[in-house]
Write a protein that holds these residues in place. Sequence first.
Motif, PDB file in Angstrom:
ATOM      1  N   LEU A  61       0.811  -1.214   0.000  1.00  0.00           N
ATOM      2  CA  LEU A  61       0.000   0.000   0.000  1.00  0.00           C
ATOM      3  C   LEU A  61       0.842   1.261   0.000  1.00  0.00           C
ATOM      4  O   LEU A  61       1.837   1.355   0.693  1.00  0.00           O
ATOM      5  CB  LEU A  61      -0.913   0.018   1.236  1.00  0.00           C
ATOM      6  CG  LEU A  61      -2.028  -1.000   1.274  1.00  0.00           C
ATOM      7  CD1 LEU A  61      -2.808  -0.856   2.569  1.00  0.00           C
ATOM      8  CD2 LEU A  61      -2.951  -0.812   0.099  1.00  0.00           C
ATOM      9  N   LYS A  62       0.411   2.185  -0.799  1.00  0.00           N
ATOM     10  CA  LYS A  62       1.003   3.517  -0.759  1.00  0.00           C
ATOM     11  C   LYS A  62       0.291   4.303   0.315  1.00  0.00           C
ATOM     12  O   LYS A  62      -0.863   4.092   0.587  1.00  0.00           O
ATOM     13  CB  LYS A  62       0.777   4.239  -2.079  1.00  0.00           C
ATOM     14  CG  LYS A  62       1.756   3.947  -3.159  1.00  0.00           C
ATOM     15  CD  LYS A  62       1.455   4.877  -4.319  1.00  0.00           C
ATOM     16  CE  LYS A  62       2.036   4.357  -5.613  1.00  0.00           C
ATOM     17  NZ  LYS A  62       1.507   5.099  -6.769  1.00  0.00           N
ATOM     18  N   ARG A  63       0.975   5.211   0.861  1.00  0.00           N
ATOM     19  CA  ARG A  63       0.312   6.109   1.800  1.00  0.00           C
ATOM     20  C   ARG A  63       0.588   7.535   1.389  1.00  0.00           C
ATOM     21  O   ARG A  63       1.440   7.808   0.587  1.00  0.00           O
ATOM     22  CB  ARG A  63       0.822   5.871   3.221  1.00  0.00           C
ATOM     23  CG  ARG A  63       0.368   4.575   3.806  1.00  0.00           C
ATOM     24  CD  ARG A  63      -1.052   4.691   4.318  1.00  0.00           C
ATOM     25  NE  ARG A  63      -1.679   3.374   4.431  1.00  0.00           N
ATOM     26  CZ  ARG A  63      -2.868   3.184   4.963  1.00  0.00           C
ATOM     27  NH1 ARG A  63      -3.566   4.182   5.410  1.00  0.00           N
ATOM     28  NH2 ARG A  63      -3.383   1.996   5.024  1.00  0.00           N
ATOM     29  N   GLY A  64      -0.153   8.395   1.951  1.00  0.00           N
ATOM     30  CA  GLY A  64       0.071   9.803   1.647  1.00  0.00           C
ATOM     31  C   GLY A  64      -0.837  10.302   0.555  1.00  0.00           C
ATOM     32  O   GLY A  64      -1.714   9.595   0.072  1.00  0.00           O
ATOM     33  N   LYS A  65      -0.598  11.513   0.198  1.00  0.00           N
ATOM     34  CA  LYS A  65      -1.491  12.177  -0.748  1.00  0.00           C
ATOM     35  C   LYS A  65      -1.406  11.551  -2.131  1.00  0.00           C
ATOM     36  O   LYS A  65      -0.388  11.033  -2.542  1.00  0.00           O
ATOM     37  CB  LYS A  65      -1.119  13.656  -0.844  1.00  0.00           C
ATOM     38  CG  LYS A  65      -1.608  14.482   0.321  1.00  0.00           C
ATOM     39  CD  LYS A  65      -1.446  15.951   0.012  1.00  0.00           C
ATOM     40  CE  LYS A  65      -2.140  16.819   1.049  1.00  0.00           C
ATOM     41  NZ  LYS A  65      -2.048  18.246   0.767  1.00  0.00           N
ATOM     42  N   MET A  66      -2.499  11.676  -2.813  1.00  0.00           N
ATOM     43  CA  MET A  66      -2.529  11.281  -4.215  1.00  0.00           C
ATOM     44  C   MET A  66      -1.639  12.235  -5.014  1.00  0.00           C
ATOM     45  O   MET A  66      -1.669  13.438  -4.797  1.00  0.00           O
ATOM     46  CB  MET A  66      -3.963  11.397  -4.743  1.00  0.00           C
ATOM     47  CG  MET A  66      -4.917  10.420  -4.137  1.00  0.00           C
ATOM     48  SD  MET A  66      -5.020   8.937  -5.136  1.00  0.00           S
ATOM     49  CE  MET A  66      -6.333   8.054  -4.301  1.00  0.00           C
ATOM     50  N   THR A  67      -0.914  11.669  -5.912  1.00  0.00           N
ATOM     51  CA  THR A  67      -0.127  12.515  -6.799  1.00  0.00           C
ATOM     52  C   THR A  67      -1.059  13.126  -7.849  1.00  0.00           C
ATOM     53  O   THR A  67      -2.151  12.599  -8.085  1.00  0.00           O
ATOM     54  CB  THR A  67       0.949  11.688  -7.518  1.00  0.00           C
ATOM     55  OG1 THR A  67       0.290  10.754  -8.391  1.00  0.00           O
ATOM     56  CG2 THR A  67       1.815  10.928  -6.521  1.00  0.00           C
ATOM     57  N   PRO A  68      -0.632  14.207  -8.470  1.00  0.00           N
ATOM     58  CA  PRO A  68      -1.467  14.796  -9.529  1.00  0.00           C
ATOM     59  C   PRO A  68      -1.809  13.781 -10.612  1.00  0.00           C
ATOM     60  O   PRO A  68      -2.911  13.783 -11.157  1.00  0.00           O
ATOM     61  CB  PRO A  68      -0.570  15.901 -10.076  1.00  0.00           C
ATOM     62  CG  PRO A  68       0.311  16.272  -8.955  1.00  0.00           C
ATOM     63  CD  PRO A  68       0.549  14.999  -8.188  1.00  0.00           C
ATOM     64  N   HIS A  69      -0.857  12.928 -10.890  1.00  0.00           N
ATOM     65  CA  HIS A  69      -1.105  11.898 -11.909  1.00  0.00           C
ATOM     66  C   HIS A  69      -2.203  10.950 -11.462  1.00  0.00           C
ATOM     67  O   HIS A  69      -3.110  10.607 -12.233  1.00  0.00           O
ATOM     68  CB  HIS A  69       0.185  11.126 -12.177  1.00  0.00           C
ATOM     69  CG  HIS A  69      -0.008   9.989 -13.143  1.00  0.00           C
ATOM     70  ND1 HIS A  69       0.041   8.670 -12.745  1.00  0.00           N
ATOM     71  CD2 HIS A  69      -0.281   9.985 -14.471  1.00  0.00           C
ATOM     72  CE1 HIS A  69      -0.173   7.887 -13.807  1.00  0.00           C
ATOM     73  NE2 HIS A  69      -0.360   8.649 -14.852  1.00  0.00           N
ATOM     74  N   PRO A  93      -1.892   1.051  -8.558  1.00  0.00           N
ATOM     75  CA  PRO A  93      -1.205   0.151  -7.648  1.00  0.00           C
ATOM     76  C   PRO A  93      -0.884   0.828  -6.323  1.00  0.00           C
ATOM     77  O   PRO A  93      -0.368   1.935  -6.297  1.00  0.00           O
ATOM     78  CB  PRO A  93       0.085  -0.190  -8.392  1.00  0.00           C
ATOM     79  CG  PRO A  93      -0.197   0.102  -9.808  1.00  0.00           C
ATOM     80  CD  PRO A  93      -1.197   1.221  -9.828  1.00  0.00           C
ATOM     81  N   GLY A  94      -1.211   0.146  -5.262  1.00  0.00           N
ATOM     82  CA  GLY A  94      -0.914   0.700  -3.955  1.00  0.00           C
ATOM     83  C   GLY A  94      -2.053   1.492  -3.355  1.00  0.00           C
ATOM     84  O   GLY A  94      -1.995   1.888  -2.201  1.00  0.00           O
TER      85      GLY A  94
END
Length: 264
Positions: A61-69, A93-94
């Motif tokens: 899992l990714k954490r943190g803010k969504m990237t602009p992409h 993904p993530g």
Amino acid sequence: MGQDNEMVRKGPWTEHEDFQLVFYVRMFGDRRWDFIANVSGLKRTGKSCRLRWVNYLHPGLKRGKMTPHEERLVLELHSKFGNRWSKIARKLPGRTDNEIKNYWRTHMRKKAQEKKKTTSRSQSPSLSHCSSSSSICTCNPVVDSMPMIETKERSFYDTGGVEMFTIMKGKNNNNNNNFKTSTNSVSESTEGQEGYYSMDEIWKDIDLLDDNSIKPVFDPYSGLTASLTWDYCLSTSWATDGHEEFGKNTFSLTSKEFSSRLTD
DNA sequence: AAGAAACCCAACCGCATTCTG
DNA sequence: TCAGAATGCGGTTGGGTTTCT
């Protein structure tokens, strides 16, 4: 579902529960959630265990803010799939469906509405098809070119289930590298806080289980470093009379028992 | 500084689908 | 083939945190 009659824990998960769940998922894979719920001694439903794993504990899992992409992708995928969050999540993904769903509710819907407003005001036809509505086409090469096999697609969350166990049984754990794919901190906000046992640390500890024949396990609650050999686990009647029996005999531990048993 | 409003996100619920015996 | 169990999914809620007034 027999456990429904027993006292079932609800609400926020504790770090120890997390640790326990990760441990048992690592051992049995992320398929048989009722089984895991039973043998782990967690007073949670399988459903709850699965949710916790999928939305919080999964190593990729990714954490943190969504990237602009990612943000753009969510917008575009939503215009293509509508509220099919799991489908959208597979392209990010993530990110979990829950995360995307929550994100959409707060950020994107507002953005999309704004976009719609400005679009209708400026009468720009080029943008109108990518608004928040669940229209079918995305007309976006990035989205459309992304590989996705609809049917036999393996879930992002799938860590292998029994297959993985088979690998472990053979003591060849090379394949398990994909189990730990992220070094991201699970909880940025709490990272570094005293007494907080981050998922990184949990994974580090659990990773050690793979590397040594004697596996050190750190129990964040007891503060003990325990050792557990996989041989011990695997020498029991796993393969004979069914997983449930094995589980009841070997792993039906309470939280305290869990940590103390490991020190033996 | 304090209360209100908005935001964020984990977790629950119920229904649908898939799996298994 | 079918019924029950397990799993997956989307909607919703509630509590904590942050921002605004």
